[in-house]
Design an enzyme around this catalytic site. Structure first.
Site, PDB file in Angstrom:
ATOM      1  N   LYS A 196       0.883  -1.021  -0.177  1.00  0.00           N
ATOM      2  CA  LYS A 196       0.007  -0.169  -0.034  1.00  0.00           C
ATOM      3  C   LYS A 196       1.097   1.303   0.129  1.00  0.00           C
ATOM      4  CE  LYS A 196      -1.820   2.911   2.451  1.00  0.00           C
ATOM      5  NZ  LYS A 196      -2.033   4.405   1.907  1.00  0.00           N
ATOM      6  N   GLU A 272       8.968   1.215  11.265  1.00  0.00           N
ATOM      7  CA  GLU A 272       9.984   2.229  11.342  1.00  0.00           C
ATOM      8  C   GLU A 272       9.186   3.673  11.132  1.00  0.00           C
ATOM      9  OE1 GLU A 272      13.006   1.279  10.815  1.00  0.00           O
ATOM     10  OE2 GLU A 272      12.640  -0.633  10.204  1.00  0.00           O
ATOM     11  N   CYS A 307      13.242  10.722   7.575  1.00  0.00           N
ATOM     12  CA  CYS A 307      13.089  10.141   8.937  1.00  0.00           C
ATOM     13  C   CYS A 307      14.300  10.675   9.689  1.00  0.00           C
ATOM     14  CB  CYS A 307      12.653   8.743   8.798  1.00  0.00           C
ATOM     15  SG  CYS A 307      13.932   7.823   7.906  1.00  0.00           S
ATOM     16  N   GLU A 404       8.613  16.246  15.294  1.00  0.00           N
ATOM     17  CA  GLU A 404       9.235  16.358  14.260  1.00  0.00           C
ATOM     18  C   GLU A 404       8.401  17.100  13.041  1.00  0.00           C
ATOM     19  OE1 GLU A 404       8.038  12.482  12.144  1.00  0.00           O
ATOM     20  OE2 GLU A 404      10.186  12.123  11.423  1.00  0.00           O
TER      21      GLU A 404
HETATM   22  P1  NAD Z   1       1.812   8.540   7.647  1.00  0.00           P
HETATM   23  O1  NAD Z   1       2.096   7.549   9.198  1.00  0.00           O
HETATM   24  O2  NAD Z   1       0.959   9.395   7.621  1.00  0.00           O
HETATM   25  O3  NAD Z   1       1.529   7.489   6.460  1.00  0.00           O
HETATM   26  C1  NAD Z   1       2.473   6.232   6.238  1.00  0.00           C
HETATM   27  C2  NAD Z   1       1.779   5.396   5.426  1.00  0.00           C
HETATM   28  O4  NAD Z   1       0.693   4.879   6.472  1.00  0.00           O
HETATM   29  C3  NAD Z   1       0.796   5.672   4.240  1.00  0.00           C
HETATM   30  O5  NAD Z   1       0.565   4.718   3.339  1.00  0.00           O
HETATM   31  C4  NAD Z   1      -0.568   5.736   4.801  1.00  0.00           C
HETATM   32  O6  NAD Z   1      -1.685   5.966   3.917  1.00  0.00           O
HETATM   33  C5  NAD Z   1      -0.780   4.941   5.974  1.00  0.00           C
HETATM   34  N1  NAD Z   1      -1.780   5.249   6.793  1.00  0.00           N
HETATM   35  C6  NAD Z   1      -1.815   6.314   7.398  1.00  0.00           C
HETATM   36  N2  NAD Z   1      -2.996   6.032   8.247  1.00  0.00           N
HETATM   37  C7  NAD Z   1      -3.196   4.770   8.342  1.00  0.00           C
HETATM   38  C8  NAD Z   1      -4.233   3.750   8.997  1.00  0.00           C
HETATM   39  N3  NAD Z   1      -4.881   4.352   9.978  1.00  0.00           N
HETATM   40  N4  NAD Z   1      -4.095   2.575   8.996  1.00  0.00           N
HETATM   41  C9  NAD Z   1      -3.229   2.198   7.827  1.00  0.00           C
HETATM   42  N5  NAD Z   1      -2.470   2.821   7.126  1.00  0.00           N
HETATM   43  C10 NAD Z   1      -2.488   4.072   7.497  1.00  0.00           C
HETATM   44  O7  NAD Z   1       3.493   8.897   7.563  1.00  0.00           O
HETATM   45  P2  NAD Z   1       3.886   9.949   6.018  1.00  0.00           P
HETATM   46  O8  NAD Z   1       3.448  11.310   6.242  1.00  0.00           O
HETATM   47  O9  NAD Z   1       3.500   9.142   4.861  1.00  0.00           O
HETATM   48  O10 NAD Z   1       5.400   9.681   6.337  1.00  0.00           O
HETATM   49  C11 NAD Z   1       6.234  10.736   7.119  1.00  0.00           C
HETATM   50  C12 NAD Z   1       6.510   9.845   8.411  1.00  0.00           C
HETATM   51  O11 NAD Z   1       7.185   8.584   8.172  1.00  0.00           O
HETATM   52  C13 NAD Z   1       7.441  10.546   9.309  1.00  0.00           C
HETATM   53  O12 NAD Z   1       7.287  10.580  10.314  1.00  0.00           O
HETATM   54  C14 NAD Z   1       8.811  10.116   8.900  1.00  0.00           C
HETATM   55  O13 NAD Z   1       9.630  10.021   9.871  1.00  0.00           O
HETATM   56  C15 NAD Z   1       8.522   8.552   8.785  1.00  0.00           C
HETATM   57  N6  NAD Z   1       9.632   7.890   7.967  1.00  0.00           N
HETATM   58  C16 NAD Z   1      10.405   6.711   8.687  1.00  0.00           C
HETATM   59  C17 NAD Z   1      11.318   6.269   8.220  1.00  0.00           C
HETATM   60  C18 NAD Z   1      12.129   5.051   8.852  1.00  0.00           C
HETATM   61  O14 NAD Z   1      12.780   4.511   8.371  1.00  0.00           O
HETATM   62  N7  NAD Z   1      11.931   5.205  10.114  1.00  0.00           N
HETATM   63  C19 NAD Z   1      11.449   6.443   6.867  1.00  0.00           C
HETATM   64  C20 NAD Z   1      10.782   7.275   5.878  1.00  0.00           C
HETATM   65  C21 NAD Z   1       9.839   7.875   6.844  1.00  0.00           C
END
Ligand code: NAD
Length: 502
Positions: A196, A272, A307, A404
């Site tokens: 997804k 992650e 991240c 963040e």
């Molecule tokens: P997000 O958590 O908003 O979304 C991530 C994914 O989860 C998307 O595909 C989204 O559609 C899905 N999602 C959202 N709500 C959901 C739910 N209720 N149920 C299931 N899936 C759901 O994050 P984002 O804005 O896409 O990305 C930014 C975040 O990702 C930042 O916090 C960043 O630090 C983190 N990140 C972490 C790493 C790592 O390796 N630790 C790497 C890249 C990004």
């Protein structure tokens, strides 16, 4: 459908020409075919650098998730992939990596158009994604099981088996690279995978599905469901037939996924999540000009949408004033520009929401008394561009020092002692990355051991390759991407005890 124009774009004009030739797949990939969402609903994918609509993308929901999960389960039970000899799985994954390499410009362009990052940066992501798939493909027929050291009356083996159906839910900041970090080990281990992608960057994942089919991944082994988190993402997370959730994204959503797992089938959840990573600069470090360059790149690379962005810069007070001047100077060369220009260091923020969010944090920094040293104002539209922004005099109590931001905003803190620096660095719910700059090897080892972080960069920022696991501690998550350790996330251990006759 795919790109059919001249290959190997190098100049700004080449990339612009390539856009005109690009054909985009925007339907879901379920059971080996590209289909509309069951509801027929779509959502807009927009280019944040121009605000133009790129595609109307299938908006999957619970019925699509249910269908894909049933297909994935059938594929897994059928064994065409799950029981295939590891060496054969390796061949298919290496073919996929070769196809990705052949199409790397097209894949890079899709990520750039979809989420605004500079195309040179997207090309770097492609190299990382391809290397990850190759590395894990090569691992899979070289890792042995175990024979336990038991007595002669038994033979005890520890076998590794694929888990089953894995749902990989990924973010938008490195769309294809984060995807590769999940699907490479999950597929290599023999699982059926449903991806997804983020609703903000679904296009490269759909092109990847075409390449996976061409590479020979068996039917139902890899499927892609574009759509929103609260619809199709939630449905996958609550499914009784999904055995493992592999997630990269925010801490907030990570917590939600653990709840969904508890409400459903106690599926494995690998997380992650976010970070607020400290970068510690001690007065004894040598070339301060170079360190300042690295400190600026640590936060401004990928528009700060990283991240492991080095978003908290902790500088020993005796050099702070002069050092911050150097960081401000370095940041001048990191201004945002057209993402299609290979010379651009930064691109556009992913969308209007993220743009607004970052500007709100900048306003908060001002209100709470931090000293603005650079940037602070969005560029004129139509795209969502924010220049490198630097606040000095930040304290741990300020919002921009704690939360963040996920944008090009650097918070600079001062410290007087090693103890103070370590305490400040660890004063966060996150623990994804930390950096330290010093020439004193005793200090380096002392501080490295005390930092609460999944990775520590010494005299560099964000170094690493496929051999190193990537992940966090505390509320930055519990999983490990990359390296052979990532395979452990996608396998069950089976203990087999055979009684032997004397
Ligand atoms: P997000 O958590 O908003 O979304 C991530 C994914 O989860 C998307 O595909 C989204 O559609 C899905 N999602 C959202 N709500 C959901 C739910 N209720 N149920 C299931 N899936 C759901 O994050 P984002 O804005 O896409 O990305 C930014 C975040 O990702 C930042 O916090 C960043 O630090 C983190 N990140 C972490 C790493 C790592 O390796 N630790 C790497 C890249 C990004």
């Amino acid at each position: 459908m795919s790109y059919v124009g001249p290959t190997m774009p190098t100049t700004h004009a080449d990339w612009q020409a390539m856009v005109a030739e690009l054909a985009v797949e925007s339907r879901a990939y379920i059971d080996d075919v590209f289909v509309d969402a069951t509801s027929g609903d779509t959502f807009e994918s927009r280019n944040p650098a121009t605000n133009e609509i790129l595609a109307q993308v299938a908006s999957c929901d619970a019925p699509d998730a249910e269908r894909a999960v049933a297909v994935a389960r059938d594929a897994f039970s059928g064994g065409e992939w799950s029981r295939l000899a590891p060496a054969k799985r390796k061949e298919v994954l290496l073919r996929l990596a070769d196809l990705m390499e052949a199409h790397r410009h097209e894949l890079a362009l899709l990520d750039t158009l979809d989420m605004g990052k500079p195309v040179s940066s997207s090309l770097g992501d492609m190299a990382g994604a391809i290397a990850c798939i190759r590395y894990l493909a090569e691992c899979i027929d070289k890792l042995y099981g175990e024979v336990a050291p038991t007595g002669e009356d038994s033979l005890a083996m520890v076998l590794r088996e694929p888990i089953g159906v894995v749902a990989a839910i990924v973010p938008w900041n490195f769309p294809l690279m984060m995807t590769a970090w999940k699907i490479a080990p999950a597929l290599a281990a023999g699982n059926s995978v449903i991806l997804k992608p983020s609703e903000k960057s679904p296009l490269s994942a759909l092109r990847l599905a075409q390449l996976a089919r061409e590479a020979g991944l068996p039917r139902g082994t890899f499927q892609v469901l574009p759509g929103f988190g609260h619809t199709v993402g939630k449905a996958l997370a609550l499914s009784m037939e999904v055995d493992c959730l592999a997630f990269t994204g925010s801490t907030q959503v990570g917590k939600q996924l653990m709840q969904y797992a508890g409400q459903s089938n106690l599926k494995r959840v690998y997380l992650e999540c976010g970070g607020k990573s400290p970068n510690l600069v001690f007065a004894d470090c040598k070339n301060l000009d170079q360190v300042a360059q690295h400190a600026a790149a640590a936060i401004f690379h990928n528009q700060g949408e990283v991240c492991i962005a080095g978003s908290r810069l902790l500088v020993e007070n005796s050099i702070r004033e002069a050092f911050v001047d150097k960081v401000v100077e370095a940041a001048k060369a990191m201004q945002p520009g057209d993402p299609l220009d290979p010379e651009s260091f930064m691109g556009a923020m992913v969308d209007e929401t993220q743009h607004r969010r970052v500007l709100d944090y900048i306003a908060k920094g001002r209100e709470e008394g931090a000293r603005l040293r650079a940037g602070g104002k969005a560029l004129e539209g139509p795209g969502y561009f924010i220049p490198p922004t630097i606040f000095d005099g930040v304290t741990p109590a300020m919002t921009i020092g704690r939360e963040e931001i996920f944008g090009p905003v650097l918070a600079v803190f001062g410290f007087d002692s090693e103890d103070e620096a370590v305490a400040m660095a660890n004063d966060t719910p996150y623990g994804l990355a930390a950096g330290l700059w010093s020439q004193d090897i005793d200090r380096i080892m002392r501080v490295t051991r005390r930092l609460q972080s999944g990775q520590v960069f010494v005299n560099n920022w964000a170094g690493g390759d496929q051999t190193m696991p990537f992940g966090g501690v505390k509320q930055s998550g519990n999983g490990r991407d990359k390296s052979h350790h990532s395979l452990e996330e996608y396998a069950n251990l089976k203990s087999v005890w055979m009684a032997l006759a004397p």
